[in-house]
Design a protein around this motif. Sequence first.
Motif, PDB file in Angstrom:
ATOM      1  N   GLY A  98     -40.818  85.911  75.612  1.00  0.00           N
ATOM      2  CA  GLY A  98     -40.848  85.532  77.014  1.00  0.00           C
ATOM      3  C   GLY A  98     -41.373  86.695  77.843  1.00  0.00           C
ATOM      4  O   GLY A  98     -42.408  87.266  77.561  1.00  0.00           O
ATOM      5  N   ARG A  99     -40.651  87.050  78.863  1.00  0.00           N
ATOM      6  CA  ARG A  99     -41.056  88.162  79.724  1.00  0.00           C
ATOM      7  C   ARG A  99     -40.486  89.501  79.262  1.00  0.00           C
ATOM      8  O   ARG A  99     -40.857  90.540  79.794  1.00  0.00           O
ATOM      9  N   ALA A 100     -39.597  89.467  78.319  1.00  0.00           N
ATOM     10  CA  ALA A 100     -38.919  90.702  77.883  1.00  0.00           C
ATOM     11  C   ALA A 100     -39.454  91.139  76.524  1.00  0.00           C
ATOM     12  O   ALA A 100     -39.973  90.341  75.736  1.00  0.00           O
ATOM     13  N   GLU A 101     -39.302  92.443  76.258  1.00  0.00           N
ATOM     14  CA  GLU A 101     -39.651  92.998  74.959  1.00  0.00           C
ATOM     15  C   GLU A 101     -38.397  93.126  74.111  1.00  0.00           C
ATOM     16  O   GLU A 101     -37.352  93.579  74.601  1.00  0.00           O
ATOM     17  N   ARG A 102     -38.512  92.726  72.866  1.00  0.00           N
ATOM     18  CA  ARG A 102     -37.374  92.830  71.950  1.00  0.00           C
ATOM     19  C   ARG A 102     -37.788  93.643  70.728  1.00  0.00           C
ATOM     20  O   ARG A 102     -38.964  93.695  70.365  1.00  0.00           O
ATOM     21  N   ILE A 103     -36.811  94.292  70.110  1.00  0.00           N
ATOM     22  CA  ILE A 103     -37.070  95.060  68.887  1.00  0.00           C
ATOM     23  C   ILE A 103     -37.095  94.102  67.711  1.00  0.00           C
ATOM     24  O   ILE A 103     -36.100  93.432  67.412  1.00  0.00           O
ATOM     25  N   ARG A 104     -38.253  94.044  67.076  1.00  0.00           N
ATOM     26  CA  ARG A 104     -38.420  93.148  65.934  1.00  0.00           C
ATOM     27  C   ARG A 104     -37.969  93.793  64.632  1.00  0.00           C
ATOM     28  O   ARG A 104     -37.398  93.151  63.753  1.00  0.00           O
ATOM     29  N   ALA A 105     -38.284  95.071  64.479  1.00  0.00           N
ATOM     30  CA  ALA A 105     -37.944  95.790  63.248  1.00  0.00           C
ATOM     31  C   ALA A 105     -38.023  97.285  63.517  1.00  0.00           C
ATOM     32  O   ALA A 105     -38.461  97.722  64.585  1.00  0.00           O
ATOM     33  N   TYR A 106     -37.584  98.054  62.540  1.00  0.00           N
ATOM     34  CA  TYR A 106     -37.676  99.514  62.605  1.00  0.00           C
ATOM     35  C   TYR A 106     -38.508 100.008  61.424  1.00  0.00           C
ATOM     36  O   TYR A 106     -38.372  99.511  60.296  1.00  0.00           O
ATOM     37  N   HIS A 107     -39.361 100.980  61.698  1.00  0.00           N
ATOM     38  CA  HIS A 107     -40.183 101.602  60.655  1.00  0.00           C
ATOM     39  C   HIS A 107     -39.792 103.073  60.535  1.00  0.00           C
ATOM     40  O   HIS A 107     -39.704 103.783  61.549  1.00  0.00           O
ATOM     41  N   GLY A 108     -39.556 103.505  59.317  1.00  0.00           N
ATOM     42  CA  GLY A 108     -39.200 104.903  59.079  1.00  0.00           C
ATOM     43  C   GLY A 108     -40.200 105.572  58.158  1.00  0.00           C
ATOM     44  O   GLY A 108     -40.743 104.944  57.230  1.00  0.00           O
TER      45      GLY A 108
END
Length: 244
Positions: A98-108
């Motif tokens: 939508g209008r917001a950003e969400r964290i989909r995953a983390y990369h290390g």
Amino acid sequence: MTETPTPTPTPTPAPHHPYGTPTTPHVTVRGEAHLEVDPEIARITVTLTARGTDRRTTLDGLTHRNTTTLDLIRTYGDAIEKLETGTLTINPELTRHGRAERIRAYHGNIQITVTLGDFTALGELVTRLADHDLTRIDGPWWGLRPASPHHAAARRQAVQGALQRAREYAEALDTRLGALLELSDTGVHGDPHMAPVGFSAQARSYGGATESAVDAAPVDLEPVRQTVDAQVEASFTLIPPDLG
């Protein structure tokens, strides 16, 4: 009455003439050395990657891969001259919802630099590391140790070259060298080289069939010869020649 002894005057040193005089001519020459020698060490960079839906899972996966990799490298004992851990990063992957950003995953990512003096072990180690999941190997970079005797050999050869050149100038004037006035080191350089064909192994990312490291033959890596350069400048006095 006791007489005070007259102090002995200190002799005044002769003035230094940087370009020489008719009675003390100078000659200034350059000496160079160019050596091509076999490398003594090789470096590879190992980059480990982990991915997860949350920060803790990603960090745990990266920690596990790091421990497994370090344990494997250390089994090579004295063949490993230096083992260094570089940067460790955990980055969120953002996606729009939508209008917001969400964290989909983390990369290390974590980077390890390995320096080896045994090139036979190098090929085997690269093959075994390349069989690990989410592991990238870059290199090798060939080089000399900082205290390599090849650097000293190049310096000696440069000095001998300067002395020989100065003697040749003196002989051309039918005279000989007097004394060394100055010797300046203008540089010793050893150029690191990568392999003729840069080796970069990217291990499988998310599973999939690969040849077992037990069955895979060690990668054949041909060392690249190193160039060591040295330059000096030397100034000598000359016995005044008879130019008549």
